[in-house]
Design a protein around this motif. Structure first.
Motif, PDB file in Angstrom:
ATOM      1  N   MET A 189      75.338  68.793  69.110  1.00 41.88           N
ATOM      2  CA  MET A 189      74.801  69.851  68.223  1.00 41.88           C
ATOM      3  C   MET A 189      73.319  70.045  68.522  1.00 41.88           C
ATOM      4  O   MET A 189      72.530  69.113  68.424  1.00 41.88           O
ATOM      5  CB  MET A 189      74.993  69.408  66.756  1.00 41.88           C
ATOM      6  CG  MET A 189      74.487  70.383  65.735  1.00 41.88           C
ATOM      7  SD  MET A 189      75.605  71.774  65.465  1.00 41.88           S
ATOM      8  CE  MET A 189      76.450  71.211  63.987  1.00 41.88           C
ATOM      9  N   THR A 190      72.939  71.244  68.893  1.00 42.94           N
ATOM     10  CA  THR A 190      71.528  71.534  69.181  1.00 42.94           C
ATOM     11  C   THR A 190      70.913  72.276  67.999  1.00 42.94           C
ATOM     12  O   THR A 190      71.616  72.765  67.110  1.00 42.94           O
ATOM     13  CB  THR A 190      71.400  72.433  70.423  1.00 42.94           C
ATOM     14  OG1 THR A 190      71.988  73.696  70.121  1.00 42.94           O
ATOM     15  CG2 THR A 190      72.113  71.836  71.614  1.00 42.94           C
ATOM     16  N   ALA A 191      69.568  72.366  68.021  1.00 38.25           N
ATOM     17  CA  ALA A 191      68.873  73.110  66.961  1.00 38.25           C
ATOM     18  C   ALA A 191      69.386  74.555  66.919  1.00 38.25           C
ATOM     19  O   ALA A 191      69.551  75.146  65.859  1.00 38.25           O
ATOM     20  CB  ALA A 191      67.374  73.093  67.200  1.00 38.25           C
ATOM     21  N   LEU A 201      71.224  76.898  63.494  1.00 42.01           N
ATOM     22  CA  LEU A 201      70.747  78.149  62.911  1.00 42.01           C
ATOM     23  C   LEU A 201      71.850  79.207  62.836  1.00 42.01           C
ATOM     24  O   LEU A 201      71.658  80.254  62.249  1.00 42.01           O
ATOM     25  CB  LEU A 201      69.572  78.701  63.724  1.00 42.01           C
ATOM     26  CG  LEU A 201      68.293  77.883  63.663  1.00 42.01           C
ATOM     27  CD1 LEU A 201      67.289  78.373  64.680  1.00 42.01           C
ATOM     28  CD2 LEU A 201      67.703  77.957  62.254  1.00 42.01           C
ATOM     29  N   MET A 202      72.981  78.905  63.431  1.00 41.18           N
ATOM     30  CA  MET A 202      74.030  79.919  63.473  1.00 41.18           C
ATOM     31  C   MET A 202      74.753  80.035  62.143  1.00 41.18           C
ATOM     32  O   MET A 202      74.824  79.094  61.369  1.00 41.18           O
ATOM     33  CB  MET A 202      75.034  79.572  64.577  1.00 41.18           C
ATOM     34  CG  MET A 202      74.465  79.806  65.957  1.00 41.18           C
ATOM     35  SD  MET A 202      75.788  79.885  67.162  1.00 41.18           S
ATOM     36  CE  MET A 202      74.863  80.420  68.596  1.00 41.18           C
ATOM     37  N   THR A 203      75.279  81.206  61.910  1.00 40.33           N
ATOM     38  CA  THR A 203      76.063  81.493  60.716  1.00 40.33           C
ATOM     39  C   THR A 203      77.474  81.849  61.160  1.00 40.33           C
ATOM     40  O   THR A 203      77.656  82.379  62.256  1.00 40.33           O
ATOM     41  CB  THR A 203      75.441  82.694  59.964  1.00 40.33           C
ATOM     42  OG1 THR A 203      74.066  82.419  59.718  1.00 40.33           O
ATOM     43  CG2 THR A 203      76.157  82.964  58.654  1.00 40.33           C
ATOM     44  N   THR A 204      78.457  81.518  60.338  1.00 47.72           N
ATOM     45  CA  THR A 204      79.824  81.931  60.654  1.00 47.72           C
ATOM     46  C   THR A 204      80.098  83.296  60.019  1.00 47.72           C
ATOM     47  O   THR A 204      79.898  83.478  58.815  1.00 47.72           O
ATOM     48  CB  THR A 204      80.845  80.894  60.154  1.00 47.72           C
ATOM     49  OG1 THR A 204      80.547  79.633  60.737  1.00 47.72           O
ATOM     50  CG2 THR A 204      82.261  81.301  60.544  1.00 47.72           C
ATOM     51  N   TYR A 205      80.503  84.217  60.843  1.00 46.20           N
ATOM     52  CA  TYR A 205      80.851  85.563  60.390  1.00 46.20           C
ATOM     53  C   TYR A 205      82.345  85.803  60.604  1.00 46.20           C
ATOM     54  O   TYR A 205      82.932  85.262  61.544  1.00 46.20           O
ATOM     55  CB  TYR A 205      80.073  86.629  61.166  1.00 46.20           C
ATOM     56  CG  TYR A 205      78.586  86.576  60.961  1.00 46.20           C
ATOM     57  CD1 TYR A 205      77.982  87.266  59.920  1.00 46.20           C
ATOM     58  CD2 TYR A 205      77.779  85.811  61.803  1.00 46.20           C
ATOM     59  CE1 TYR A 205      76.616  87.211  59.717  1.00 46.20           C
ATOM     60  CE2 TYR A 205      76.408  85.748  61.609  1.00 46.20           C
ATOM     61  CZ  TYR A 205      75.833  86.448  60.566  1.00 46.20           C
ATOM     62  OH  TYR A 205      74.485  86.375  60.367  1.00 46.20           O
ATOM     63  N   VAL A 253      83.553  83.882  63.964  1.00 50.13           N
ATOM     64  CA  VAL A 253      82.677  83.535  65.082  1.00 50.13           C
ATOM     65  C   VAL A 253      81.354  83.022  64.539  1.00 50.13           C
ATOM     66  O   VAL A 253      80.867  83.480  63.507  1.00 50.13           O
ATOM     67  CB  VAL A 253      82.410  84.758  66.000  1.00 50.13           C
ATOM     68  CG1 VAL A 253      83.688  85.211  66.697  1.00 50.13           C
ATOM     69  CG2 VAL A 253      81.798  85.912  65.229  1.00 50.13           C
ATOM     70  N   ASP A 254      80.785  82.035  65.231  1.00 52.57           N
ATOM     71  CA  ASP A 254      79.432  81.569  64.935  1.00 52.57           C
ATOM     72  C   ASP A 254      78.466  82.423  65.734  1.00 52.57           C
ATOM     73  O   ASP A 254      78.609  82.541  66.957  1.00 52.57           O
ATOM     74  CB  ASP A 254      79.269  80.093  65.337  1.00 52.57           C
ATOM     75  CG  ASP A 254      80.064  79.164  64.427  1.00 52.57           C
ATOM     76  OD1 ASP A 254      80.412  79.593  63.310  1.00 52.57           O
ATOM     77  OD2 ASP A 254      80.326  78.024  64.838  1.00 52.57           O
ATOM     78  N   ALA A 255      77.486  83.009  65.061  1.00 51.13           N
ATOM     79  CA  ALA A 255      76.546  83.891  65.759  1.00 51.13           C
ATOM     80  C   ALA A 255      75.196  83.836  65.061  1.00 51.13           C
ATOM     81  O   ALA A 255      75.073  83.394  63.911  1.00 51.13           O
ATOM     82  CB  ALA A 255      77.075  85.326  65.786  1.00 51.13           C
TER      83      ALA A 255
END
Lengths: 90, 90
Positions: free
Chosen positions: A1-3, A7-11, A55-57
């Motif tokens: 897991m990177t920084a 920061l990603m959100t699941t949409y 999706v994580d974006a």
């Protein structure tokens, strides 16, 4: 897991794939007749396929772009289908 | 054509039929894997069937009631499906 990942959100991108106007839809026609045999009155019936893709974006815009590309590459056939994409936070 | 018919409005009822949580969806799983093979990253994918039904009715509420009955009688299988109905003027 990177920084970056943190920061990603699941949409959830909802891709709705419809047959273009004028393309025959025998399944919809069969469904309409079955409803009429059951006594329902209806003017017309169209069917569509819907895909809800999580999706994580980094942003809603990025999620929408990716879902749009999924539709173009695989989910829709441009010869016979139109599609639209809607995105919301999951 | 009676006076009653002349007062009717055409509504489009959109019935979305989804598999209940926990019901296996091999088609969705196949689609997810195909997208991944094309290089897309996605967390999950669900599929749904959508029916857009045009009905003449006295009110949006009546159109919704009829579409709800169509879902219960034919469009959805209560053992495996959930559904929702949305109505708009056509």
């Amino acid at each position: 897991m990177t920084a970056h990942h943190e920061l990603m959100t699941t949409y959830t991108a909802t891709v709705t794939v419809r047959l273009k106007r004028g393309v025959l839809d025998p399944e919809a026609e069969t469904t309409k007749r079955a409803l009429e045999r059951l006594g329902f009155e209806l003017e017309s019936l169209r069917s569509a396929d819907q895909f809800e893709v999580d999706v994580d974006a980094d942003s809603a815009g990025e999620a929408e772009d990716r879902a749009d590309e999924m539709a173009q590459r695989l989910l829709a056939n441009p010869t016979i289908h139109d599609y639209d994409v809607e995105v919301a936070e999951a």
